[in-house]
Write a protein that holds these residues in place. Sequence first.
Motif, PDB file in Angstrom:
ATOM      1  N   SER A 119     -17.677 -29.213 -33.884  1.00  0.00           N
ATOM      2  CA  SER A 119     -17.172 -30.503 -34.377  1.00  0.00           C
ATOM      3  C   SER A 119     -16.270 -31.162 -33.340  1.00  0.00           C
ATOM      4  CB  SER A 119     -16.421 -30.321 -35.696  1.00  0.00           C
ATOM      5  OG  SER A 119     -15.270 -29.568 -35.490  1.00  0.00           O
TER       6      SER A 119
ATOM      7  N   ARG B  34     -19.521 -35.526 -36.856  1.00  0.00           N
ATOM      8  CA  ARG B  34     -18.294 -34.940 -37.435  1.00  0.00           C
ATOM      9  C   ARG B  34     -18.300 -34.998 -38.955  1.00  0.00           C
ATOM     10  NH1 ARG B  34     -13.699 -33.654 -34.865  1.00  0.00           N
ATOM     11  NH2 ARG B  34     -12.318 -34.131 -36.597  1.00  0.00           N
TER      12      ARG B  34
ATOM     13  N   ARG C  42     -17.028 -31.243 -39.454  1.00  0.00           N
ATOM     14  CA  ARG C  42     -15.602 -31.013 -39.759  1.00  0.00           C
ATOM     15  C   ARG C  42     -15.436 -30.442 -41.193  1.00  0.00           C
ATOM     16  NH1 ARG C  42      -9.972 -30.877 -38.015  1.00  0.00           N
ATOM     17  NH2 ARG C  42      -9.035 -30.704 -40.047  1.00  0.00           N
TER      18      ARG C  42
ATOM     19  N   ASN D  41     -16.261 -26.733 -41.328  1.00  0.00           N
ATOM     20  CA  ASN D  41     -15.145 -25.911 -40.842  1.00  0.00           C
ATOM     21  C   ASN D  41     -14.064 -25.780 -41.909  1.00  0.00           C
ATOM     22  OD1 ASN D  41     -15.125 -25.069 -37.833  1.00  0.00           O
ATOM     23  ND2 ASN D  41     -16.078 -27.086 -37.809  1.00  0.00           N
TER      24      ASN D  41
ATOM     25  N   TRP E  50     -13.965 -20.656 -33.372  1.00  0.00           N
ATOM     26  CA  TRP E  50     -13.065 -19.761 -34.105  1.00  0.00           C
ATOM     27  C   TRP E  50     -12.725 -18.550 -33.233  1.00  0.00           C
ATOM     28  CZ3 TRP E  50     -16.646 -19.416 -39.045  1.00  0.00           C
ATOM     29  CH2 TRP E  50     -16.874 -20.709 -39.519  1.00  0.00           C
TER      30      TRP E  50
ATOM     31  N   LEU F 206       4.790 -21.466 -31.073  1.00  0.00           N
ATOM     32  CA  LEU F 206       3.850 -22.528 -30.686  1.00  0.00           C
ATOM     33  C   LEU F 206       4.566 -23.817 -30.283  1.00  0.00           C
ATOM     34  CD1 LEU F 206       1.150 -21.907 -33.415  1.00  0.00           C
ATOM     35  CD2 LEU F 206       0.791 -21.757 -30.952  1.00  0.00           C
TER      36      LEU F 206
ATOM     37  N   THR G 115      -1.977 -25.484 -26.887  1.00  0.00           N
ATOM     38  CA  THR G 115      -2.773 -26.662 -26.514  1.00  0.00           C
ATOM     39  C   THR G 115      -1.786 -27.687 -25.972  1.00  0.00           C
ATOM     40  OG1 THR G 115      -4.237 -26.208 -28.400  1.00  0.00           O
ATOM     41  CG2 THR G 115      -4.523 -28.335 -27.325  1.00  0.00           C
TER      42      THR G 115
ATOM     43  N   ARG H 175      -7.547 -37.556 -26.363  1.00  0.00           N
ATOM     44  CA  ARG H 175      -8.415 -38.455 -27.121  1.00  0.00           C
ATOM     45  C   ARG H 175      -9.051 -39.431 -26.145  1.00  0.00           C
ATOM     46  NH1 ARG H 175      -7.638 -35.058 -30.266  1.00  0.00           N
ATOM     47  NH2 ARG H 175      -6.734 -35.155 -32.359  1.00  0.00           N
TER      48      ARG H 175
ATOM     49  N   PHE I  86      -0.592 -27.849 -33.758  1.00  0.00           N
ATOM     50  CA  PHE I  86      -1.957 -27.814 -34.288  1.00  0.00           C
ATOM     51  C   PHE I  86      -2.587 -29.213 -34.268  1.00  0.00           C
ATOM     52  CE2 PHE I  86      -0.145 -24.025 -36.459  1.00  0.00           C
ATOM     53  CZ  PHE I  86      -1.062 -23.086 -36.006  1.00  0.00           C
TER      54      PHE I  86
ATOM     55  N   GLY J  94      -7.924 -34.722 -37.022  1.00  0.00           N
ATOM     56  CA  GLY J  94      -8.377 -33.715 -36.051  1.00  0.00           C
ATOM     57  C   GLY J  94      -7.493 -32.487 -36.055  1.00  0.00           C
TER      58      GLY J  94
HETATM   59  C1  HEM Z   1      -2.457 -20.375 -32.393  1.00  0.00           C
HETATM   60  C2  HEM Z   1      -3.684 -20.627 -32.751  1.00  0.00           C
HETATM   61  C3  HEM Z   1      -4.291 -22.003 -32.768  1.00  0.00           C
HETATM   62  C4  HEM Z   1      -3.777 -23.190 -32.347  1.00  0.00           C
HETATM   63  C5  HEM Z   1      -2.420 -23.487 -31.752  1.00  0.00           C
HETATM   64  C6  HEM Z   1      -4.791 -24.187 -32.603  1.00  0.00           C
HETATM   65  C7  HEM Z   1      -4.655 -25.522 -32.296  1.00  0.00           C
HETATM   66  C8  HEM Z   1      -5.650 -26.444 -32.421  1.00  0.00           C
HETATM   67  C9  HEM Z   1      -5.564 -27.795 -31.982  1.00  0.00           C
HETATM   68  C10 HEM Z   1      -4.353 -28.402 -31.254  1.00  0.00           C
HETATM   69  C11 HEM Z   1      -6.731 -28.388 -32.278  1.00  0.00           C
HETATM   70  C12 HEM Z   1      -7.086 -29.837 -32.079  1.00  0.00           C
HETATM   71  C13 HEM Z   1      -7.470 -30.141 -30.713  1.00  0.00           C
HETATM   72  C14 HEM Z   1      -7.580 -31.627 -30.586  1.00  0.00           C
HETATM   73  O1  HEM Z   1      -6.903 -32.374 -31.289  1.00  0.00           O
HETATM   74  O2  HEM Z   1      -8.364 -32.035 -29.775  1.00  0.00           O
HETATM   75  C15 HEM Z   1      -7.565 -27.414 -32.929  1.00  0.00           C
HETATM   76  C16 HEM Z   1      -8.837 -27.651 -33.370  1.00  0.00           C
HETATM   77  C17 HEM Z   1      -9.602 -26.720 -34.009  1.00  0.00           C
HETATM   78  N1  HEM Z   1      -9.229 -25.437 -34.361  1.00  0.00           N
HETATM   79 FE1  HEM Z   1      -7.493 -24.554 -33.906  1.00  0.00          FE
HETATM   80  N2  HEM Z   1      -5.864 -23.587 -33.179  1.00  0.00           N
HETATM   81  C18 HEM Z   1      -5.608 -22.259 -33.309  1.00  0.00           C
HETATM   82  C19 HEM Z   1      -6.421 -21.307 -33.829  1.00  0.00           C
HETATM   83  C20 HEM Z   1      -7.566 -21.571 -34.524  1.00  0.00           C
HETATM   84  C21 HEM Z   1      -8.349 -20.593 -35.230  1.00  0.00           C
HETATM   85  C22 HEM Z   1      -7.989 -19.103 -35.327  1.00  0.00           C
HETATM   86  C23 HEM Z   1      -9.418 -21.238 -35.739  1.00  0.00           C
HETATM   87  C24 HEM Z   1     -10.519 -20.697 -36.588  1.00  0.00           C
HETATM   88  C25 HEM Z   1     -10.514 -19.528 -37.191  1.00  0.00           C
HETATM   89  C26 HEM Z   1      -9.331 -22.628 -35.322  1.00  0.00           C
HETATM   90  C27 HEM Z   1     -10.257 -23.600 -35.598  1.00  0.00           C
HETATM   91  C28 HEM Z   1     -10.254 -24.858 -35.054  1.00  0.00           C
HETATM   92  C29 HEM Z   1     -11.364 -25.803 -35.144  1.00  0.00           C
HETATM   93  C30 HEM Z   1     -12.702 -25.563 -35.823  1.00  0.00           C
HETATM   94  C31 HEM Z   1     -10.952 -26.971 -34.476  1.00  0.00           C
HETATM   95  C32 HEM Z   1     -11.766 -28.245 -34.298  1.00  0.00           C
HETATM   96  C33 HEM Z   1     -11.405 -29.224 -35.377  1.00  0.00           C
HETATM   97  C34 HEM Z   1     -12.092 -30.557 -35.294  1.00  0.00           C
HETATM   98  O3  HEM Z   1     -13.150 -30.648 -34.692  1.00  0.00           O
HETATM   99  O4  HEM Z   1     -11.565 -31.511 -35.859  1.00  0.00           O
HETATM  100  N3  HEM Z   1      -8.192 -22.782 -34.603  1.00  0.00           N
HETATM  101  N4  HEM Z   1      -6.877 -26.230 -33.008  1.00  0.00           N
END
Ligand code: HEM
Length: 458
Positions: free
Chosen positions: A121, A129, A133, A136, A267, A332, A338, A343, A401, A406
Amino acid sequence: MPRATEPRSSPDIPILGPVGHARVLARVLLSPVIKGPIVRRPRVVGLAERIDLDSAGVAEMQRLRSRYGPGPVQLRIPGRRIALLLDPEDVHRVLNEGPEPFSQATLEKRGALNHFEPGSSLVSSAQQRLSRRPFNEQVLETDRPVHSHAEQMTAIITEEVEALLGHADFTGTLDWDGFAVMWGRMVRRIVLGDGAREDDQVTDDLRRLRERGNLSYLMPQNRRLRERFLGRLQEYVDRAESGSLAAMVAQTPAPADAKPVQQMPQWLFAFDAEAWATFRALALLVSHPGAAEQVRSEMTVPPGASAAEAAGSSACGPRDQPLLRAAVLESLRLWPTTPLILRDSTAGTRWRNGTLPAGAGLVIFAPFFHRDGQTLPEAHRFSPALWSGDRDDSDWPLVPFSGGPGMCPGRNVVLLTASRVLGELLGQREIAAAEPLDTRRLPGTLSPFHLRFAVRRG
Ligand code: HEM
């Protein structure tokens, strides 16, 4: 507030001069790129820690704000315009207004992630999306603080941490190498099922693909390796081991365009970031006076607690202590995994100081907002209280996060699993940092790969 597509005559937002470009590239944008955006390079992270590279990035952003006010400001590098956000209001706006006019699927993300998850996604069009999305969100149960697999996840964590501590008892030390082996097993079991515990191949395949992702468009895609990797994930979905996320993928109805299996690499990949955050949170908790003791005393199951609470499987179970979750969030905040939230603009947009055309990149440099000592008194201190209560757009942006549509859909799974790993570690053993942190004055960069702890039975 309507912000129509801009008439052509409006001025561009200010463009930095040559020296400004050089400073921002060297002090802000270089660090996340050389550390390895998709797979970290531990030696470079160690070097960045020694020269405190991320503090230099924050100082540079503060300098830009004092010169240009709330901005944004613009960089022009060959083939690309990039707007750098300097103001909280702009951060909230860009995160909230997606995927149009601010798309998550940026040029840089597509270059890196298409090596191993072209259907994710995160790199999908606005249309795609619409199904990817929500898929997920359904499997990761984004809105639930405690995932319905919490009991199975907790059992896995208890077993794997016990094995890790058995090893640590022998050496007296807990280091990154041991922690990473434990983490890999835990993640494979949670995501793919118990049968994947020893499947190092699937992790290695993903690592090789991610290493190509570090080099983005400079590296050709290895389609055969990607097919093998995605084929392996499909096998786990077909096996659908009870209690695994793979089983939920198999059971969750989705249109074919949702590409369920292609959501899974993100993931597995993102659990790495959680490992760094958890190991750093451990360093915070054992360095901060009284924190580890507080965790241990709160872990004592209150008389009359239900069996579910005793196992930590309810939303208010003893292993879901707010301090542990807040410690992970603080880890964090202090060291965002991140650091660049990106964008792309899909239309012309208007700002307080000019316009930005369609096709430009927008950069939120998270360390600036998380560690800006000029506006956030707690910037460099371990301050779990920052996270008590809900945060909204009227607050200063703390965005580990991301935010808006998003925002990471896995955040609650992260907070659940990370806090339970920490709870197991601190509940089972006395742990001391080999080099304790000064939690009143924390460094801008902290490599998780060099952290070491002394471990002994309480
Ligand atoms: C410390 C751990 C994590 C942090 C700090 C984190 C942070 C983030 C951030 C900042 C984004 C957005 C990126 C953006 O805006 O471009 C994101 C997207 C995402 N994260 Fe995490 N993540 C973590 C762990 C995980 C885990 C463990 C999973 C799944 C089990 C996960 C699943 C996803 C998915 C599927 C997206 C895409 C969402 C979308 O397309 O809108 N994340 N994450």
